[in-house]
Design a protein around this motif. Sequence first.
Motif, mmCIF file in Angstrom:
data_model
loop_
_atom_site.group_PDB
_atom_site.id
_atom_site.type_symbol
_atom_site.label_atom_id
_atom_site.label_comp_id
_atom_site.label_asym_id
_atom_site.label_seq_id
_atom_site.Cartn_x
_atom_site.Cartn_y
_atom_site.Cartn_z
ATOM 1 N N SER A 1 0.272 31.386 -61.614
ATOM 2 C CA SER A 1 1.532 30.919 -61.021
ATOM 3 C C SER A 1 2.453 30.360 -62.096
ATOM 4 O O SER A 1 3.673 30.608 -62.100
ATOM 5 N N ALA A 2 1.900 29.588 -63.029
ATOM 6 C CA ALA A 2 2.707 29.011 -64.103
ATOM 7 C C ALA A 2 3.315 30.100 -64.981
ATOM 8 O O ALA A 2 4.471 29.987 -65.427
ATOM 9 N N LEU A 3 2.565 31.183 -65.229
ATOM 10 C CA LEU A 3 3.109 32.292 -66.014
ATOM 11 C C LEU A 3 4.262 32.953 -65.269
ATOM 12 O O LEU A 3 5.249 33.379 -65.879
ATOM 13 N N GLY A 4 4.173 33.026 -63.943
ATOM 14 C CA GLY A 4 5.289 33.540 -63.163
ATOM 15 C C GLY A 4 6.514 32.658 -63.267
ATOM 16 O O GLY A 4 7.651 33.150 -63.312
ATOM 17 N N VAL A 5 6.308 31.343 -63.311
ATOM 18 C CA VAL A 5 7.431 30.409 -63.488
ATOM 19 C C VAL A 5 8.066 30.615 -64.862
ATOM 20 O O VAL A 5 9.299 30.605 -64.999
ATOM 21 N N LEU A 6 7.252 30.806 -65.894
ATOM 22 C CA LEU A 6 7.799 31.074 -67.232
ATOM 23 C C LEU A 6 8.607 32.365 -67.236
ATOM 24 O O LEU A 6 9.662 32.452 -67.886
ATOM 25 N N ASP A 7 8.126 33.389 -66.512
ATOM 26 C CA ASP A 7 8.883 34.640 -66.403
ATOM 27 C C ASP A 7 10.262 34.385 -65.801
ATOM 28 O O ASP A 7 11.278 34.872 -66.295
ATOM 29 N N ALA A 8 10.288 33.621 -64.704
ATOM 30 C CA ALA A 8 11.556 33.344 -64.017
ATOM 31 C C ALA A 8 12.495 32.535 -64.898
ATOM 32 O O ALA A 8 13.716 32.772 -64.917
ATOM 33 N N ALA A 9 11.944 31.577 -65.630
ATOM 34 C CA ALA A 9 12.775 30.771 -66.520
ATOM 35 C C ALA A 9 13.413 31.636 -67.597
ATOM 36 O O ALA A 9 14.616 31.521 -67.887
ATOM 37 N N ALA A 10 12.615 32.518 -68.181
ATOM 38 C CA ALA A 10 13.147 33.392 -69.230
ATOM 39 C C ALA A 10 14.227 34.315 -68.685
ATOM 40 O O ALA A 10 15.245 34.559 -69.335
ATOM 41 N N ALA A 11 14.020 34.811 -67.464
ATOM 42 C CA ALA A 11 14.979 35.749 -66.877
ATOM 43 C C ALA A 11 16.295 35.081 -66.506
ATOM 44 O O ALA A 11 17.342 35.740 -66.463
ATOM 45 N N THR A 12 16.274 33.783 -66.237
ATOM 46 C CA THR A 12 17.488 33.069 -65.809
ATOM 47 C C THR A 12 18.089 32.215 -66.924
ATOM 48 O O THR A 12 19.031 31.456 -66.684
ATOM 49 N N GLY A 13 17.548 32.309 -68.122
ATOM 50 C CA GLY A 13 18.108 31.580 -69.259
ATOM 51 C C GLY A 13 17.774 30.107 -69.288
ATOM 52 O O GLY A 13 18.422 29.328 -70.001
ATOM 53 N N ILE A 14 16.758 29.700 -68.545
ATOM 54 C CA ILE A 14 16.333 28.293 -68.547
ATOM 55 C C ILE A 14 15.311 28.094 -69.656
ATOM 56 O O ILE A 14 14.326 28.839 -69.759
ATOM 57 N N ARG A 15 15.522 27.091 -70.487
ATOM 58 C CA ARG A 15 14.665 26.861 -71.639
ATOM 59 C C ARG A 15 13.470 25.984 -71.270
ATOM 60 O O ARG A 15 13.602 25.012 -70.537
ATOM 61 N N VAL A 16 12.315 26.387 -71.784
ATOM 62 C CA VAL A 16 11.082 25.629 -71.611
ATOM 63 C C VAL A 16 10.599 25.213 -72.998
ATOM 64 O O VAL A 16 10.423 26.066 -73.875
ATOM 65 N N PRO A 17 10.424 23.920 -73.273
ATOM 66 C CA PRO A 17 10.453 22.784 -72.349
ATOM 67 C C PRO A 17 11.779 22.017 -72.347
ATOM 68 O O PRO A 17 11.866 20.960 -71.732
ATOM 69 N N GLU A 18 12.807 22.517 -73.052
ATOM 70 C CA GLU A 18 14.040 21.733 -73.190
ATOM 71 C C GLU A 18 14.697 21.437 -71.839
ATOM 72 O O GLU A 18 15.185 20.322 -71.610
ATOM 73 N N ASP A 19 14.733 22.437 -70.944
ATOM 74 C CA ASP A 19 15.358 22.250 -69.631
ATOM 75 C C ASP A 19 14.343 21.912 -68.551
ATOM 76 O O ASP A 19 14.645 21.152 -67.627
ATOM 77 N N VAL A 20 13.173 22.491 -68.628
ATOM 78 C CA VAL A 20 12.127 22.263 -67.636
ATOM 79 C C VAL A 20 10.766 22.390 -68.321
ATOM 80 O O VAL A 20 10.576 23.275 -69.163
ATOM 81 N N VAL A 21 9.858 21.477 -68.010
ATOM 82 C CA VAL A 21 8.491 21.598 -68.510
ATOM 83 C C VAL A 21 7.649 22.263 -67.431
ATOM 84 O O VAL A 21 7.919 22.134 -66.228
ATOM 85 N N VAL A 22 6.642 22.997 -67.854
ATOM 86 C CA VAL A 22 5.813 23.774 -66.931
ATOM 87 C C VAL A 22 4.345 23.540 -67.263
ATOM 88 O O VAL A 22 3.959 23.551 -68.440
ATOM 89 N N THR A 23 3.535 23.313 -66.229
ATOM 90 C CA THR A 23 2.090 23.152 -66.432
ATOM 91 C C THR A 23 1.334 24.058 -65.467
ATOM 92 O O THR A 23 1.822 24.402 -64.395
ATOM 93 N N GLY A 24 0.114 24.412 -65.868
ATOM 94 C CA GLY A 24 -0.751 25.245 -65.040
ATOM 95 C C GLY A 24 -2.100 24.599 -64.824
ATOM 96 O O GLY A 24 -2.293 23.401 -65.072
ATOM 97 N N PHE A 25 -3.040 25.421 -64.384
ATOM 98 C CA PHE A 25 -4.396 24.937 -64.158
ATOM 99 C C PHE A 25 -5.325 26.145 -64.179
ATOM 100 O O PHE A 25 -5.156 27.071 -63.411
ATOM 101 N N ASP A 26 -6.273 26.142 -65.064
ATOM 102 C CA ASP A 26 -7.361 27.133 -65.198
ATOM 103 C C ASP A 26 -7.774 27.266 -66.662
ATOM 104 O O ASP A 26 -8.944 27.156 -66.993
ATOM 105 N N GLY A 27 -6.771 27.571 -67.519
ATOM 106 C CA GLY A 27 -7.088 27.766 -68.927
ATOM 107 C C GLY A 27 -7.405 29.206 -69.269
ATOM 108 O O GLY A 27 -8.184 29.468 -70.191
#
Length: 368
Positions: free
Chosen positions: A281-307
């Motif tokens: 799910s977190a990788l999907g959020v990173l995909d969406a951020a990249a597609a909409t020009g939102i910077r990670v972590p400057e604009d939004v931080v993202v965390t996942g769970f599993d490793g």
Amino acid sequence: MAGQRTAPPTVYDVASAAGVSIATVSRVLRTPDAVREGTRDRVQAAIRTLGYVPSGNARALAGKRTGVVGLLLPGFDVVPDERPDLVTDGGVRVVDDRRHVTQPFSSNLYFDEVLRGAELEAWQRGLALMVAAGRGPSRDVIVNDVAGRVDGLAVLAQTVPDELLEHVARRIPVVVLADDRRSHGFDSVSVDNAAGMRTVVSHVVGRLGIRSIAYVAGPIDSPDDMERAAGFRDALVEHGVDPADVSVVHGDFGRARARELATALFAGEVPRAVVCSNDQSALGVLDAAAATGIRVPEDVVVTGFDGIDAGRFSSPRLTTVHQPMGELGRAAVRAIVERLAHPDGPPRAVRLPVEVLLRESCPPTLDA
């Protein structure tokens, strides 16, 4: 006579050729690491020279066991490939794969890691591993068929209903993974989901001081997700954030669905942090951020769970709660072996620890 078949070699032939007992041959076949290297090499050389193949049926008759353990995983629907053909030349299809991130992420890397761990533990114990998928209209038939061929069965939580597991457990040991099922009468192997999520959210809220948060949850019937959501809420309350002020959306633990949810989320007021219930799910959020020009972590931080490994190679690399997925599979096989050796007694639960891995998607400090 030319072409006459000779009797196949037996374990006695191997023992005689290697100068060892049949018990030693058996140990080499089942638990090679427990035999001294020189002895093991002699036995294996004799096996190769004679062309000896162990008989699973003979072992089963002698020990009243099959020497096989089962692992039941959820099934997956096959998603058709809708990428347009560019050229078909000589039977080889050439496609435009530049937009591959918009396709469903079909491989569940979590299950891959669990499977590898189970395979390794089974091999080291001289056991074979039978793997099957347990969803769909033929689920009951598949489960009963596998149960009739193995000495014990490990099942991912929510793969089959409890009544079917109870039916199987009358014949063989059943171990449930990713859920504490002691109250249901099964042995179980799980990880400390609540503590892991509580720790990573405490980092986001307590150390980084973030208050604008969205949570991408998993399926509402997932035991893992329920525990992680509890840890998420505990951390918010501990740091003075009202859980009612947090935007919560439910995905399916898949990358494609999370991408859709995050795209809709980013169309409004962008939260300062998006905490996800699993890595895909977190990788999907990173995909969406990249597609909409939102910077990670400057604009939004993202965390996942599993490793999962994919999080180590994402851009930016994913901060996550690492759970020992391979050890889950290994512990499940050990639990089956222990229950076979000691069939009586109350259900046992193994809970494995987790650790938080801070990476670029949510660094130790926001000025890092």
